[in-house]
Design an enzyme around this catalytic site. Structure first.
Site, PDB file in Angstrom:
ATOM      1  N   ASP A 125      10.809   0.375   4.862  1.00 31.96           N
ATOM      2  CA  ASP A 125      11.424   1.358   5.758  1.00 31.96           C
ATOM      3  C   ASP A 125      12.593   0.746   6.520  1.00 31.96           C
ATOM      4  OD1 ASP A 125       9.679   3.316   4.918  1.00 31.96           O
ATOM      5  OD2 ASP A 125       8.311   3.076   6.618  1.00 31.96           O
ATOM      6  N   GLY A 178      -1.515   2.532   6.393  1.00 29.04           N
ATOM      7  CA  GLY A 178      -1.831   1.708   7.555  1.00 29.04           C
ATOM      8  C   GLY A 178      -1.175   0.342   7.583  1.00 29.04           C
ATOM      9  N   LYS A 179      -0.237   0.089   6.691  1.00 33.75           N
ATOM     10  CA  LYS A 179       0.420  -1.218   6.622  1.00 33.75           C
ATOM     11  C   LYS A 179       1.138  -1.580   7.918  1.00 33.75           C
ATOM     12  CE  LYS A 179       3.072  -0.068   3.272  1.00 33.75           C
ATOM     13  NZ  LYS A 179       2.785   1.371   3.226  1.00 33.75           N
ATOM     14  N   GLY A 206       0.845  -1.189   0.000  1.00 37.24           N
ATOM     15  CA  GLY A 206       0.000   0.000   0.000  1.00 37.24           C
ATOM     16  C   GLY A 206       0.877   1.234   0.000  1.00 37.24           C
ATOM     17  N   GLY A 207       0.259   2.359  -0.234  1.00 32.03           N
ATOM     18  CA  GLY A 207       0.998   3.612  -0.270  1.00 32.03           C
ATOM     19  C   GLY A 207       1.445   4.053   1.113  1.00 32.03           C
ATOM     20  N   SER A 208       2.242   5.076   1.125  1.00 33.92           N
ATOM     21  CA  SER A 208       2.713   5.662   2.370  1.00 33.92           C
ATOM     22  C   SER A 208       1.518   6.089   3.225  1.00 33.92           C
ATOM     23  CB  SER A 208       3.579   6.884   2.043  1.00 33.92           C
ATOM     24  OG  SER A 208       4.038   7.497   3.216  1.00 33.92           O
ATOM     25  N   SER A 209       1.591   5.833   4.510  1.00 33.94           N
ATOM     26  CA  SER A 209       0.553   6.206   5.491  1.00 33.94           C
ATOM     27  C   SER A 209      -0.791   5.526   5.255  1.00 33.94           C
ATOM     28  CB  SER A 209       0.377   7.732   5.542  1.00 33.94           C
ATOM     29  OG  SER A 209       1.574   8.353   5.951  1.00 33.94           O
TER      30      SER A 209
END
Length: 174
Positions: free
Chosen positions: A37, A15-16, A10-13
């Protein structure tokens, strides 16, 4: 086969990371969480043709980053082959090409592919509240990371809390 790898894309922020922490709490066996990250934090400050974050939230990946990422992917797969269960927290900036690279590294392993969706505006609000991301990254990545990617199923963190999403994922772990 028994699921040994859960890939959250999923994209940044989106909720992964929250989902990954909740999965560690609800799954009966121990699971490691490793994310892009983690890789970025492990890299030296200067990598020729590494990763660059633009002021508008764009991300550029160079060949130096790719080389280290390939080695990291191979290492993650080796950990799974050695008996670890791993949750991978990633943002497929290259869409289907990024998934293909993970598929190659994880070949022969039982993988659960999960799309983590979140409306770009919701993710941008989270990004602002976090304060540790380049502004614009969340909206820029909200859809592009899913282009051409094939999932076993998807969750939406704009509608459901991380724990509810984790429970839905855990119910599909074989």
């Amino acid at each position: 086969m028994t699921t040994r790898v859960i890939v959250l894309n999923g994209g940044s922020s989106s909720g992964k990371s929250g989902i990954a922490r909740c999965l560690q709490a609800v799954l009966p066996d121990p699971w490691l969480t490793l994310g892009v990250d983690t890789l970025i934090d492990a890299m030296p400050a200067a990598v020729d043709e590494g990763i660059e974050f633009a002021g508008d939230g764009g991300v550029s990946i160079g060949s130096g980053f790719r080389q280290l990422e390939d080695a990291w992917m191979t290492g993650v797969a080796a950990m799974v082959r050695a008996g670890a269960r791993v949750i991978i927290d990633d943002a497929f900036l290259g869409g289907a090409a990024s998934q293909r690279r993970w598929r190659d590294a994880l070949d022969g392993l039982d993988v659960l592919w999960v799309g983590v969706r979140c409306d770009g505006v919701v993710a941008a609000g989270r990004e602002m509240a976090r304060g540790d991301r380049v502004t614009g990254m969340a909206e820029a990545q909200a859809e592009v990371v899913h282009r051409g990617v094939v999932y076993d199923f998807e969750v939406d963190t704009g509608v459901n809390e991380a724990l509810a999403c984790a429970r839905e994922i855990a119910a599909r772990v074989g």
